[in-house]
Scaffold this motif. Structure first.
Motif, short mmCIF file in Angstrom:
data_model
loop_
_atom_site.label_atom_id
_atom_site.label_comp_id
_atom_site.label_asym_id
_atom_site.label_seq_id
_atom_site.Cartn_x
_atom_site.Cartn_y
_atom_site.Cartn_z
N GLY A 1 -68.36 14.47 -2.88
CA GLY A 1 -69.14 15.38 -2.04
C GLY A 1 -70.58 15.56 -2.48
O GLY A 1 -71.31 16.37 -1.89
N ASP A 2 -71.03 14.86 -3.53
CA ASP A 2 -72.40 15.01 -4.04
C ASP A 2 -72.92 13.62 -4.45
O ASP A 2 -72.87 13.26 -5.62
N PRO A 3 -73.41 12.84 -3.48
CA PRO A 3 -73.84 11.47 -3.77
C PRO A 3 -74.92 11.40 -4.84
O PRO A 3 -75.65 12.37 -5.08
N GLU A 4 -75.03 10.25 -5.45
CA GLU A 4 -76.01 9.98 -6.50
C GLU A 4 -77.19 9.25 -5.88
O GLU A 4 -77.03 8.23 -5.22
N LEU A 5 -78.39 9.79 -6.10
CA LEU A 5 -79.62 9.21 -5.59
C LEU A 5 -80.31 8.47 -6.73
O LEU A 5 -80.56 9.06 -7.79
N PHE A 6 -80.59 7.19 -6.54
CA PHE A 6 -81.21 6.36 -7.58
C PHE A 6 -82.72 6.28 -7.36
O PHE A 6 -83.19 6.23 -6.22
N TYR A 7 -83.45 6.24 -8.48
CA TYR A 7 -84.91 6.17 -8.47
C TYR A 7 -85.38 5.02 -9.34
O TYR A 7 -84.70 4.65 -10.30
N LEU A 8 -86.57 4.52 -9.02
CA LEU A 8 -87.17 3.42 -9.76
C LEU A 8 -88.59 3.78 -10.19
O LEU A 8 -89.36 4.34 -9.40
N CYS A 9 -88.89 3.44 -11.42
CA CYS A 9 -90.25 3.52 -11.96
C CYS A 9 -90.59 2.12 -12.44
O CYS A 9 -89.77 1.48 -13.09
N ARG A 10 -91.76 1.64 -12.09
CA ARG A 10 -92.17 0.32 -12.58
C ARG A 10 -93.15 0.54 -13.73
O ARG A 10 -94.35 0.71 -13.50
N PRO A 11 -92.62 0.56 -14.96
CA PRO A 11 -93.49 0.82 -16.10
C PRO A 11 -94.42 -0.34 -16.40
O PRO A 11 -94.18 -1.46 -15.96
N GLN A 12 -95.47 -0.04 -17.14
CA GLN A 12 -96.36 -1.09 -17.63
C GLN A 12 -95.66 -1.71 -18.83
O GLN A 12 -95.57 -1.09 -19.88
N VAL A 13 -95.16 -2.93 -18.67
CA VAL A 13 -94.42 -3.57 -19.75
C VAL A 13 -95.39 -4.23 -20.70
O VAL A 13 -96.20 -5.06 -20.31
N GLY A 14 -95.29 -3.84 -21.96
CA GLY A 14 -96.11 -4.45 -23.01
C GLY A 14 -95.25 -5.38 -23.84
O GLY A 14 -94.20 -5.84 -23.38
N PRO A 15 -95.65 -5.61 -25.07
CA PRO A 15 -94.85 -6.47 -25.94
C PRO A 15 -93.48 -5.85 -26.20
O PRO A 15 -93.33 -4.63 -26.16
N MET A 16 -92.51 -6.68 -26.42
CA MET A 16 -91.15 -6.20 -26.69
C MET A 16 -91.16 -5.31 -27.92
O MET A 16 -91.78 -5.62 -28.92
N ARG A 17 -90.47 -4.20 -27.83
CA ARG A 17 -90.38 -3.25 -28.93
C ARG A 17 -88.95 -3.22 -29.44
O ARG A 17 -88.03 -3.41 -28.66
N PRO A 18 -88.77 -2.95 -30.71
CA PRO A 18 -87.39 -2.89 -31.23
C PRO A 18 -86.61 -1.76 -30.65
O PRO A 18 -87.11 -0.81 -30.18
#
Length: 154
Positions: A137-154
């Protein structure tokens, strides 16, 4: 992530030893939800938690994982009731987006959670889908953010 001062509070990565303190500010965990308490401890052990704090202590925390179709996913965002409306949630979302190592960062919230939806919209996230069946009775709403991807971080 190093500690970053954001006006009257700081956002920083949480150490494993701080899991009890996070349990103490999580309104669900405080009520005795042992699953939430265990999740908080696991997230801290895995180094997935960033937190906001001021001179009075912890104000909120955010968890990002990379198990959602190999993309970033904000699993949890919790701000203490007394700190809500001060920009804590927004700053935590911004910090997670800034440290995201994938091209996409998702999150979700129930349709009934209007405050979270307003926060996500203010923070620049876009609604991308609706899923029925998780909470009856309470659907889940999904959101997207397109981050600025830099070098891979640990």
């Amino acid at each position: 992530m190093d500690a970053v001062s954001l006006g009257d509070f700081v956002v920083r990565r949480v150490s494993e030893s701080e899991s009890d303190a996070l349990v103490g500010i999580d309104v669900v965990a405080i009520e005795g939800d042992t699953e939430r308490q265990a999740s908080i401890r696991r997230w801290c052990q895995q180094g997935l938690v960033i937190a906001a704090e001021d001179a009075s202590g912890l104000l909120g925390y955010c968890v990002a994982e990379y198990t959602f179709f190999e993309q970033g996913f904000v699993t949890m965002l919790m701000v203490t009731p007394s700190a809500r409306g001060r920009g804590v949630g927004h700053r935590l979302l911004d910090a997670v987006a800034a440290s995201c190592t994938t091209p996409k960062l998702f999150t979700s919230t129930n349709v009934s959670n209007q405050p979270m939806q307003r926060l996500l919209q203010r923070a620049g996230w876009s609604p991308v889908g609706l899923l029925h069946g998780l909470d009856e009775g309470d659907p889940e709403l999904f959101y997207l953010c397109r981050p600025q991807v830099g070098p891979m971080r640990p």
